[in-house]
Enzyme design. Structure first.
Site, PDB file in Angstrom:
ATOM      1  N   GLU A  40      24.105 -20.543  14.172  1.00  0.00           N
ATOM      2  CA  GLU A  40      24.513 -19.254  13.614  1.00  0.00           C
ATOM      3  C   GLU A  40      25.892 -19.350  12.966  1.00  0.00           C
ATOM      4  O   GLU A  40      26.153 -18.698  11.947  1.00  0.00           O
ATOM      5  CB  GLU A  40      24.501 -18.180  14.702  1.00  0.00           C
ATOM      6  CG  GLU A  40      23.096 -17.782  15.126  1.00  0.00           C
ATOM      7  CD  GLU A  40      23.102 -16.696  16.172  1.00  0.00           C
ATOM      8  OE1 GLU A  40      22.669 -15.568  15.873  1.00  0.00           O
ATOM      9  OE2 GLU A  40      23.548 -16.977  17.305  1.00  0.00           O
ATOM     10  N   GLU A  96      17.134 -19.716  21.663  1.00  0.00           N
ATOM     11  CA  GLU A  96      17.506 -18.713  22.676  1.00  0.00           C
ATOM     12  C   GLU A  96      16.319 -18.190  23.465  1.00  0.00           C
ATOM     13  O   GLU A  96      16.436 -17.877  24.656  1.00  0.00           O
ATOM     14  CB  GLU A  96      18.232 -17.542  21.999  1.00  0.00           C
ATOM     15  CG  GLU A  96      19.668 -17.845  21.580  1.00  0.00           C
ATOM     16  CD  GLU A  96      19.778 -18.443  20.198  1.00  0.00           C
ATOM     17  OE1 GLU A  96      20.888 -18.461  19.651  1.00  0.00           O
ATOM     18  OE2 GLU A  96      18.743 -18.913  19.663  1.00  0.00           O
TER      19      GLU A  96
END
Length: 261
Positions: free
Chosen positions: A112, A132
């Site tokens: 990210e 995640e």
């Protein structure tokens, strides 16, 4: 500055290194330090481009330190999510150009971070993913949008929902990264790219970047109007006059130094 974030100046570029070995995981302190570093560089009139990379040879960043979520408490999780958003927004809002030099694994919050940059260079052997969901969580720092914007919805679903990491070559084919280089060369290539940007006029880079980023939500007619407005705003500025004069006089513009040759 927190020692988990290291800043090195190189002419009108800066190198920001995530320095939390062995995996360069994100902590609250390092996220806050990154936000502070990017804000300081944004205010620095001498810096037009930033390279972000990871310390060592194996990790850009493996994402968040999962110890932060071990107790499953919402207040702390909220603070972490806010810190991620603040840190990575500081990259997106930087006035110049940002280049991620992925020198190994870029997972979760590591990827990210790279996705917040304008341009991504990855070394062969690098692995990129947003895993995640494998620990019952989801990306919370813009990953769902940034990844979909780069690779399209189907690949974003495959990577996020399936927990699938991709190597550098596949990342290049699907548009996740812009360039793949041999091991040990990502930082060198990123610095070279940043150097090209740093030689341009600061105000011109900022105006052009804003126009490019908004172009996908704009008709050609509207874009032409915005380009004209930005063009005329730059015309007559000190930067514009110096840039044109330097070109006609066959010399470097005043914003360049000997380090920018």
């Amino acid at each position: 500055m927190n020692n988990q974030i290291v800043i090195e100046h190189l002419g009108q570029s800066a190198i920001v290194t995530i320095n939390n070995p062995p995996a360069n995981v994100w902590t609250l302190e390092s996220l806050q330090a990154l936000a502070a570093a990017m804000d300081a560089l944004d205010a620095d009139q001498q810096v037009n481009a930033v390279v972000l990379t990871g310390a060592g040879e194996k990790f850009f960043s493996a994402g968040a330190d999962l110890q932060l979520f071990a107790n499953g408490t919402n207040p702390l999780a909220g603070r972490v999510a806010d810190a991620f958003a603040l840190a990575f927004n500081s990259i997106r809002q930087f006035h110049g150009v940002t280049v991620a030099a992925i020198n190994g694994y870029a997972l979760g919050g590591g990827l990210e971070c790279a996705l917040a940059c304008d341009y991504i260079v990855a070394e062969r052997g690098a692995q990129l993913g947003l895993p995640e969901a494998s620990v019952g969580l989801i990306p919370c720092a813009g990953g769902t949008k940034a990844l979909a914007d780069r690779v399209g919805v189907p690949w974003a679903k495959r990577i996020i929902l399936g927990g699938e990491s991709v190597d550098a070559e596949l990342a290049l084919r699907i548009g996740l990264v812009e360039e793949v280089v041999d091991a040990g060369l990502a930082k060198i290539m990123a610095v070279s790219l940043a150097g090209k940007v740093s030689r341009q006029g600061r105000s011109a880079v900022l105006a052009a970047r804003r126009l490019i980023e908004g172009s996908q939500q704009c008709t050609l007619e509207r874009q032409l109007l915005q380009e004209k407005a930005a063009f005329l705003e730059l015309m007559g500025s000190d930067e514009q006059r110096e840039g044109v004069s330097a070109f006609l006089e066959k010399r470097k513009p005043s914003w360049l130094t000997d380090d920018d040759d």
